[in-house]
Design an enzyme around this catalytic site. Structure first.
Site, PDB file in Angstrom:
ATOM      1  CB  ALA A 118      -0.936   0.006   1.215  1.00 17.66           C
ATOM      2  CG  ASP A 121       9.839  -8.224   3.129  1.00 20.67           C
ATOM      3  OD1 ASP A 121       9.115  -8.561   2.169  1.00 20.67           O
ATOM      4  OD2 ASP A 121      11.069  -8.050   3.020  1.00 20.67           O
ATOM      5  CB  VAL A 122       4.680  -9.990   1.161  1.00 25.04           C
ATOM      6  CG1 VAL A 122       3.613  -8.955   1.465  1.00 25.04           C
ATOM      7  CG2 VAL A 122       5.553  -9.578  -0.025  1.00 25.04           C
ATOM      8  CB  SER A 157       1.688  -8.370 -14.652  1.00 24.46           C
ATOM      9  OG  SER A 157       2.304  -7.790 -15.783  1.00 24.46           O
ATOM     10  CE1 TYR A 200       6.727  -8.387 -12.385  1.00 26.93           C
ATOM     11  CE2 TYR A 200       6.181  -8.276 -14.724  1.00 26.93           C
ATOM     12  CZ  TYR A 200       5.908  -7.947 -13.404  1.00 26.93           C
ATOM     13  OH  TYR A 200       4.800  -7.185 -13.106  1.00 26.93           O
ATOM     14  N   GLY A 257      -1.589  -3.697 -17.775  1.00 28.59           N
ATOM     15  CA  GLY A 257      -0.472  -3.494 -18.680  1.00 28.59           C
ATOM     16  C   GLY A 257       0.450  -2.452 -18.079  1.00 28.59           C
ATOM     17  CB  VAL A 308       0.509   0.914 -14.170  1.00 27.83           C
ATOM     18  CG1 VAL A 308      -0.179   1.951 -13.283  1.00 27.83           C
ATOM     19  CG2 VAL A 308      -0.456  -0.186 -14.579  1.00 27.83           C
ATOM     20  CB  THR A 311       3.781   2.810 -10.355  1.00 29.19           C
ATOM     21  OG1 THR A 311       4.472   1.635 -10.842  1.00 29.19           O
ATOM     22  CG2 THR A 311       2.294   2.682 -10.664  1.00 29.19           C
TER      23      THR A 311
END
Length: 250
Positions: free
Chosen positions: A11, A57-58, A137, A150, A181, A183, A185
């Site tokens: 987040a 941390d995931v 994704s 990835y 697609g 984005v 960021t």
């Protein structure tokens, strides 16, 4: 509107940040999660509704377990889980890639989704209610050159989502995924190790999606009637026809 509680990983930036702001504005109670306390504190100041911050941390299962177990009683009943945390690291041919980049992507994009989901689904099953949304994704659907691990990590998210949907179907739990697609960021900045010049070139010559565009779709997915589940959603910029087909004439 139901006073739903929504947990959002990743987040502290990008899609997670914009989704948190939108859902808070719409009246949901949020649990915003990430590694960067400073950024989450900043986000907290911009939210309209009551919320709770979790720092973890995931990639670390023990951290995930301890953090979610620490939730105050009023936040323990999670109605919607949005697995958004994840990153790309490096853009190299497989034979030239750094194994540490590969491990980072598998740990965050795959294991992170598994760890967080495992902590949440038990209670959803008991209640026979809930909604899980995994942020994937277009790369998980269509591979592109130098995307190797990835793309593989995001394909794993798709298969895990499908498996969850099958396993949780008897309990009335919705399971969805959204596949953006390009984005704009900090995604590319992370991928290129902070090299802003290279990162900025990714978005030149066409209009990419904004994080708000994706947040709008997630909001729609959450708000379908009980009998409707948006199982999979692909969202692309108009200038993008596939994982690596772009109209850069603009």
């Amino acid at each position: 509107m139901e006073n739903k509680k929504i947990l959002i990983t990743g987040a502290s930036s990008g899609i997670g940040w914009s989704t948190s702001k939108l859902l808070s504005k719409k009246g949901y109670v949020l649990i915003i999660c990430g590694r960067n306390k400073k950024k989450l504190d900043q986000l907290s100041k911009e939210l309209d509704r009551k919320h709770h911050i979790l720092i973890f941390d995931v990639k670390n299962n023990d951290d995930v377990s301890k953090a979610i177990s620490s939730l105050p009683k009023e936040y323990k009943k999670i109605d919607v889980l949005i697995n958004n945390a994840g990153n790309a690291h490096g853009l190299d041919y497989a034979h030239e890639s750094n194994i540490l980049d590969w491990e980072e992507m598998i740990d965050s994009n795959v294991k992170g989704v598994l760890y967080v989901t495992k902590q949440i689904i038990g209670d959803m099953v008991k209640r026979k209610s809930g909604h899980i949304i995994n942020v994937g994704s277009i790369a998980g659907i269509e591979s592109y050159p130098k995307g190797n691990v990835y793309c593989a990590s995001k394909a794993a998210v798709i298969k895990f989502t499908e498996g969850l949907r099958l396993d949780l179907n008897p309990f009335g739990i919705k399971v969805s995924s959204i596949h953006p697609g390009l984005v704009k960021t900090n995604f590319s900045k992370v991928r290129f190790k902070g090299n802003e010049e290279i990162a900025d070139r990714v978005y030149e010559g066409y209009k990419p999606l904004s994080p708000e565009d994706v947040a709008d779709c997630i909001y729609y997915m959450i708000n379908t009637p009980k009998h409707v589940n948006i199982a999979d959603c692909i969202i692309l910029p108009t200038d993008q026809a596939g994982a690596y087909i772009l109209n850069k004439s603009n």
